[in-house]
Scaffold this motif. Structure first.
Motif, PDB file in Angstrom:
ATOM      1  N   VAL A   9      41.676  34.865  33.709  1.00  0.00           N
ATOM      2  CA  VAL A   9      40.737  36.077  33.859  1.00  0.00           C
ATOM      3  C   VAL A   9      39.257  35.910  34.324  1.00  0.00           C
ATOM      4  O   VAL A   9      38.675  34.830  34.018  1.00  0.00           O
ATOM      5  N   CYS A  10      38.866  36.647  35.430  1.00  0.00           N
ATOM      6  CA  CYS A  10      37.302  36.528  36.025  1.00  0.00           C
ATOM      7  C   CYS A  10      37.059  37.894  36.397  1.00  0.00           C
ATOM      8  O   CYS A  10      37.758  38.427  37.168  1.00  0.00           O
ATOM      9  N   GLY A  11      35.850  38.028  36.228  1.00  0.00           N
ATOM     10  CA  GLY A  11      35.124  39.034  36.923  1.00  0.00           C
ATOM     11  C   GLY A  11      34.527  38.837  38.260  1.00  0.00           C
ATOM     12  O   GLY A  11      34.727  37.591  38.527  1.00  0.00           O
ATOM     13  N   GLN A  12      34.143  39.621  39.085  1.00  0.00           N
ATOM     14  CA  GLN A  12      33.702  39.269  40.540  1.00  0.00           C
ATOM     15  C   GLN A  12      32.009  39.788  40.641  1.00  0.00           C
ATOM     16  O   GLN A  12      31.780  40.038  41.662  1.00  0.00           O
ATOM     17  N   TYR A  26      51.719  31.540  35.248  1.00  0.00           N
ATOM     18  CA  TYR A  26      50.466  32.064  35.161  1.00  0.00           C
ATOM     19  C   TYR A  26      50.157  33.610  35.588  1.00  0.00           C
ATOM     20  O   TYR A  26      51.243  33.947  36.336  1.00  0.00           O
ATOM     21  N   GLU A  27      48.953  34.109  35.402  1.00  0.00           N
ATOM     22  CA  GLU A  27      48.704  35.386  35.689  1.00  0.00           C
ATOM     23  C   GLU A  27      47.262  35.268  35.975  1.00  0.00           C
ATOM     24  O   GLU A  27      46.568  34.445  35.478  1.00  0.00           O
ATOM     25  N   LEU A  28      46.831  35.978  37.192  1.00  0.00           N
ATOM     26  CA  LEU A  28      45.545  35.875  37.454  1.00  0.00           C
ATOM     27  C   LEU A  28      45.051  37.548  37.432  1.00  0.00           C
ATOM     28  O   LEU A  28      45.722  38.114  38.183  1.00  0.00           O
ATOM     29  N   ASP A  29      44.012  37.587  36.782  1.00  0.00           N
ATOM     30  CA  ASP A  29      43.499  38.866  36.679  1.00  0.00           C
ATOM     31  C   ASP A  29      42.085  38.950  37.228  1.00  0.00           C
ATOM     32  O   ASP A  29      41.133  38.665  36.262  1.00  0.00           O
ATOM     33  N   LEU A  30      41.691  39.388  38.239  1.00  0.00           N
ATOM     34  CA  LEU A  30      40.288  39.462  38.609  1.00  0.00           C
ATOM     35  C   LEU A  30      39.656  40.947  38.274  1.00  0.00           C
ATOM     36  O   LEU A  30      40.434  41.974  38.746  1.00  0.00           O
ATOM     37  N   TRP A  31      38.740  40.968  37.582  1.00  0.00           N
ATOM     38  CA  TRP A  31      38.098  42.379  37.384  1.00  0.00           C
ATOM     39  C   TRP A  31      37.095  42.630  38.550  1.00  0.00           C
ATOM     40  O   TRP A  31      36.899  41.919  39.218  1.00  0.00           O
ATOM     41  N   GLN A  72      37.840  41.962  27.953  1.00  0.00           N
ATOM     42  CA  GLN A  72      38.987  41.224  28.615  1.00  0.00           C
ATOM     43  C   GLN A  72      40.010  41.048  27.647  1.00  0.00           C
ATOM     44  O   GLN A  72      41.082  40.993  27.673  1.00  0.00           O
ATOM     45  N   LEU A  73      39.257  39.974  26.621  1.00  0.00           N
ATOM     46  CA  LEU A  73      40.039  39.586  25.440  1.00  0.00           C
ATOM     47  C   LEU A  73      40.964  40.868  24.827  1.00  0.00           C
ATOM     48  O   LEU A  73      42.109  40.767  24.362  1.00  0.00           O
TER      49      LEU A  73
END
Length: 246
Positions: free
Chosen positions: A188-191, A218-223, A237-238
């Motif tokens: 998970v990561c913001g941009q 895996y999962e990729l979750d971009l905020w 996010q958590l």
């Protein structure tokens, strides 16, 4: 909410480290602090409150640990291989002291790892190296290449085998097959602000590409672009993701 702190001896480092437990029942979650953080940091930055309902409902127990970054990856005066050697001492504390403590407290259930920023690096690195203990890593805004952190000196085996962006690219054979059957990773990561300057956004994207290429779950979750590298983002996010796993 039940809370309990213990000091666990760390013979490898010649001292002891703190573990703070939150909760009375539920799936164990091993929490690594951000860079040079202490076991209390997760609570002090609102992360425990962000998932309070899960803790109080007996769905999770959080085990927040001290870091050893000040003597290892954050020690800019040391060459990379010396930092890696110090990290090995921390690794021994986690596997030889913290994991037995968690298992004595909860049984032999599977342990989730999580953390934000440098804590996310630890969550992922420990899960890859010990997927028998940690089959799920929830990683928030991590940078997965220690050599990029003010690194100098030769990058030998110690650095290589603690750099997921290096060793994952070369996984193969039976061990890779085992990881495919065992390990799951959530990235998970913001941009927004600081996700670029810390290298977290680019590192997270690159890590997702490697996991895809190696066919590891895996999962990729971009905020969004309004989501910075900071505690309010990680709290949201958590709280969004953890309920799915407990």
């Amino acid at each position: 909410m039940q809370q309990h702190a213990v000091e666990l001896a760390s013979p490898a480092t010649g001292g002891a480290g703190t573990v703070v437990r939150y909760g009375h029942y539920g799936r164990p979650v091993l929490v690594f602090p951000s860079e040079q953080g202490r076991a209390w940091d997760f609570a002090n930055n609102g992360m425990v409150d962000a998932v309070r309902s899960l803790v109080e409902a007996g769905r999770v127990k959080l085990y927040c640990v001290d870091s050893h970054d000040g003597a290892s990856w954050s020690a800019a005066d040391k060459p990379m291989e010396d930092r890696a050697a110090e990290h090995t001492k921390y690794e021994r504390w986690i596997t030889d002291a913290v994991v037995p403590f968690i298992r004595a407290d909860t049984g032999d259930g599977e342990i989730i790892t999580t953390g934000a920023s440098m804590g996310a690096f630890h969550a992922l690195n420990f899960a890859f190296k010990r997927a028998d203990l940690f089959p799920l890593a929830i990683c928030l805004s991590g940078n997965y290449d220690p050599g990029a952190w003010r690194g100098w000196g030769d990058r030998g085996d110690g650095t290589y085998f603690n750099s997921p962006l290096s060793y994952v690219a070369h996984l193969h054979g039976d061990h890779l097959d085992w990881l495919r059957s065992r390990l799951s990773v959530l990235l998970v990561c913001g941009q927004g602000q600081w996700e670029d300057t810390t290298g977290s956004l680019e590192s997270t994207k690159r890590m997702a590409e490697l996991l895809r290429d190696k066919q590891i779950r895996y999962e990729l979750d971009l905020w969004g672009y309004d989501v910075p590298h900071d505690w309010p983002s990680w709290r949201a996010q958590l709280a969004h993701h953890l309920p799915r796993f407990c």
